[in-house]
Design a protein around this motif. Structure first.
Motif: not given
Length: 159
Positions: A52-53, A27-31, A76, A6-7
């Motif tokens: 990441c997530n 990068n925890p905002y990478l989903t 992950n 999503s990023c």
């Protein structure tokens, strides 16, 4: 349809065909899930997607990347699925980490085919069963294998 990274909206692997290194780790905002089309990045020699997530399963298409030496998708915990049975056919891999990814299933005997001197880190998953007979009976190899904190049964190889 699945949601991919999503990023990185609008970035497709066809735009990245000459890419050698891809590092978006920690990068925890990478989903989203790993796009299967990343298996077409034939010039890629290193990919870091750790911490990441990410969700979904590991795309088996990535096993055939001819130059890949480092693949770290560890930590992950929302990834799922099993270790691909042909994981040992990665010709140049030297560091492969699926640590902390929630993977299930058994350990494929093909890990014996990984290049000597490499590391395979499978700790903190939900792998189960016993070590495949081919692994238990194999002579010691020069591969670092970390399978701590899984759900294996029976005894480990004694070598």
């Amino acid at each position: 349809p699945p949601r991919y990274f999503s990023c990185l909206p609008g970035v497709h692997s066809s735009c990245l065909s000459a890419l050698n290194h891809f590092n978006v780790g920690a990068n925890p905002y990478l989903t989203g899930s790993i796009p299967p089309s990343f298996g077409n990045l034939n010039n890629l020699d290193g990919m870091w997607l750790y911490e990441c997530n990410l969700t979904g399963t590991f795309p088996p298409q990535m096993i055939s990347l001819p130059l890949l030496t480092v693949l770290d998708i560890g930590s992950n915990s929302y990834l799922s699925g099993t270790i691909p049975s042909n994981i040992g056919s990665m010709p140049r891999i030297q560091y492969l980490s699926f640590a902390g990814c929630g993977l299930t299933g058994t350990l494929p005997a093909s890990i014996l085919q990984l290049p000597a001197g490499g590391a395979l880190v499978l700790s903190y998953n939900k792998l189960s069963g016993s070590f495949p007979l081919a692994i238990r009976n194999a002579p010691p190899s020069n591969i670092y294998l970390d399978v701590t904190c899984n759900k294996f049964c029976r005894s480990l190889p004694t070598w």
